[in-house]
Design an enzyme around this catalytic site. Sequence first.
Site, mmCIF file in Angstrom:
data_model
loop_
_atom_site.group_PDB
_atom_site.id
_atom_site.type_symbol
_atom_site.label_atom_id
_atom_site.label_comp_id
_atom_site.label_asym_id
_atom_site.label_seq_id
_atom_site.Cartn_x
_atom_site.Cartn_y
_atom_site.Cartn_z
ATOM 1 N N HIS A 98 -20.007 9.591 25.059
ATOM 2 C CA HIS A 98 -21.103 8.632 24.637
ATOM 3 C C HIS A 98 -22.943 9.012 24.564
ATOM 4 O O HIS A 98 -23.378 8.481 24.022
ATOM 5 C CB HIS A 98 -21.032 8.131 26.483
ATOM 6 C CG HIS A 98 -20.079 7.732 27.156
ATOM 7 N ND1 HIS A 98 -19.104 8.308 28.128
ATOM 8 C CD2 HIS A 98 -19.388 6.196 26.586
ATOM 9 C CE1 HIS A 98 -18.026 7.501 27.903
ATOM 10 N NE2 HIS A 98 -18.024 6.838 27.223
ATOM 11 N N ARG A 122 -14.589 2.780 18.859
ATOM 12 C CA ARG A 122 -13.578 3.681 18.030
ATOM 13 C C ARG A 122 -12.939 2.878 17.620
ATOM 14 O O ARG A 122 -12.433 1.920 17.641
ATOM 15 C CB ARG A 122 -13.272 3.858 19.529
ATOM 16 C CG ARG A 122 -13.591 4.983 20.489
ATOM 17 C CD ARG A 122 -13.323 5.092 21.925
ATOM 18 N NE ARG A 122 -13.260 4.136 22.824
ATOM 19 C CZ ARG A 122 -12.262 4.311 23.529
ATOM 20 N NH1 ARG A 122 -11.839 5.204 24.292
ATOM 21 N NH2 ARG A 122 -11.373 3.195 24.038
ATOM 22 N N SER A 137 -12.560 8.577 28.761
ATOM 23 C CA SER A 137 -13.244 8.311 29.987
ATOM 24 C C SER A 137 -11.591 8.951 30.700
ATOM 25 O O SER A 137 -11.780 10.412 31.984
ATOM 26 C CB SER A 137 -14.625 7.870 31.044
ATOM 27 O OG SER A 137 -14.951 7.833 30.716
HETATM 28 N N1 COA Z 1 -16.534 7.975 22.925
HETATM 29 C C1 COA Z 1 -15.534 8.416 23.471
HETATM 30 N N2 COA Z 1 -15.478 7.071 24.599
HETATM 31 C C2 COA Z 1 -15.173 6.332 24.525
HETATM 32 C C3 COA Z 1 -16.767 5.768 24.117
HETATM 33 C C4 COA Z 1 -16.956 6.662 22.334
HETATM 34 N N3 COA Z 1 -18.078 6.450 21.762
HETATM 35 N N4 COA Z 1 -17.075 4.322 23.887
HETATM 36 C C5 COA Z 1 -15.838 4.337 24.401
HETATM 37 N N5 COA Z 1 -15.594 5.219 25.212
HETATM 38 C C6 COA Z 1 -14.222 4.843 25.973
HETATM 39 C C7 COA Z 1 -14.762 5.299 27.743
HETATM 40 O O1 COA Z 1 -15.061 6.100 28.773
HETATM 41 C C8 COA Z 1 -14.199 4.005 28.369
HETATM 42 O O2 COA Z 1 -12.480 5.056 28.797
HETATM 43 P P1 COA Z 1 -12.012 4.888 30.113
HETATM 44 O O3 COA Z 1 -11.107 3.120 29.380
HETATM 45 O O4 COA Z 1 -10.872 5.571 30.375
HETATM 46 O O5 COA Z 1 -13.023 3.888 31.700
HETATM 47 C C9 COA Z 1 -13.186 2.963 27.201
HETATM 48 O O6 COA Z 1 -13.786 3.921 26.407
HETATM 49 C C10 COA Z 1 -13.728 1.478 28.133
HETATM 50 O O7 COA Z 1 -15.061 1.553 27.100
HETATM 51 P P2 COA Z 1 -16.058 0.576 27.838
HETATM 52 O O8 COA Z 1 -15.587 -0.493 27.328
HETATM 53 O O9 COA Z 1 -16.929 0.672 27.365
HETATM 54 O O10 COA Z 1 -15.454 0.096 28.886
HETATM 55 P P3 COA Z 1 -16.470 0.789 30.194
HETATM 56 O O11 COA Z 1 -15.456 0.425 31.429
HETATM 57 O O12 COA Z 1 -17.252 2.242 30.126
HETATM 58 O O13 COA Z 1 -17.410 -0.306 30.290
HETATM 59 C C11 COA Z 1 -18.512 -2.561 30.636
HETATM 60 C C12 COA Z 1 -17.489 -1.594 30.032
HETATM 61 C C13 COA Z 1 -19.345 -1.978 32.047
HETATM 62 C C14 COA Z 1 -19.672 -2.332 29.332
HETATM 63 C C15 COA Z 1 -18.218 -3.999 30.955
HETATM 64 O O14 COA Z 1 -16.919 -4.372 31.685
HETATM 65 C C16 COA Z 1 -19.552 -4.890 31.615
HETATM 66 O O15 COA Z 1 -20.484 -5.074 30.929
HETATM 67 N N6 COA Z 1 -18.930 -5.277 33.011
HETATM 68 C C17 COA Z 1 -20.397 -5.859 33.654
HETATM 69 C C18 COA Z 1 -19.697 -7.467 33.983
HETATM 70 C C19 COA Z 1 -20.248 -8.130 32.703
HETATM 71 O O16 COA Z 1 -21.009 -8.391 32.205
HETATM 72 N N7 COA Z 1 -18.239 -9.159 32.227
HETATM 73 C C20 COA Z 1 -18.622 -9.641 31.230
HETATM 74 C C21 COA Z 1 -18.696 -9.298 29.749
HETATM 75 S S1 COA Z 1 -18.455 -10.202 28.815
#
Ligand code: COA
Length: 164
Positions: A22, A95, A133
């Site tokens: 991140h 990724r 994560s």
């Molecule tokens: N390096 C390492 N790990 C990474 C990474 C990077 N560059 N990018 C993402 N990851 C990991 C994250 O740690 C996460 O791990 P986890 O699933 O074990 O927790 C995984 O990849 C997925 O990451 P991400 O896609 O960013 O999911 P998230 O849960 O962290 O975030 C939100 C998703 C919160 C941004 C999304 O659900 C959201 O926008 N929610 C708000 C509600 C909304 O608007 N919904 C409609 C969306 S269309």
Amino acid sequence: MSNIKNKSAIYAGTFDPFTNGHDDIVKRALNIFDDLTILVAKSPVKKPLFSVAQRVGMLNNLYAKDDRITIDSWEGLLVDYANEKGKKFLVRGLRPSGDFEIEFQMASMNHNLNDDIDTIFLMTGPDHYFISSTLIREIFQHGGDIESHVPPIIFNKMKELNKG
Ligand code: COA
């Protein structure tokens, strides 16, 4: 699409915990944008280990010296937050392990909800593409070594919180 120059962006995620992957995206986003809001999502479905307040606190510590970065949290739709703050760009790390389809869907839906909003993707760096994560939490909870995958401030906070 608006011009990216002199603009700000939002980098949203659960960040439970925030990793070097991140941090890499944050640093690279700041080569493109003037300022960045790191937005901690509550994500109750994921049953996070750390509360929103703890995650926000860790990030405030980590980026205390960088005034281009704001830390905030939000429970609703990302586009509603962006509207409220007048932001037009979302940053996401990609990724190679199957992120594309879901990211394509989310970016398309967010744009559909508000066509002023665009998502900018940065490729996750070679040292980070295999971490998540969930994996970091799992290794940490079983006493494995995660020190090389999270910023030192986050690692120390995790150790502290784990003791308490
Ligand atoms: N390096 C390492 N790990 C990474 C990474 C990077 N560059 N990018 C993402 N990851 C990991 C994250 O740690 C996460 O791990 P986890 O699933 O074990 O927790 C995984 O990849 C997925 O990451 P991400 O896609 O960013 O999911 P998230 O849960 O962290 O975030 C939100 C998703 C919160 C941004 C999304 O659900 C959201 O926008 N929610 C708000 C509600 C909304 O608007 N919904 C409609 C969306 S269309």
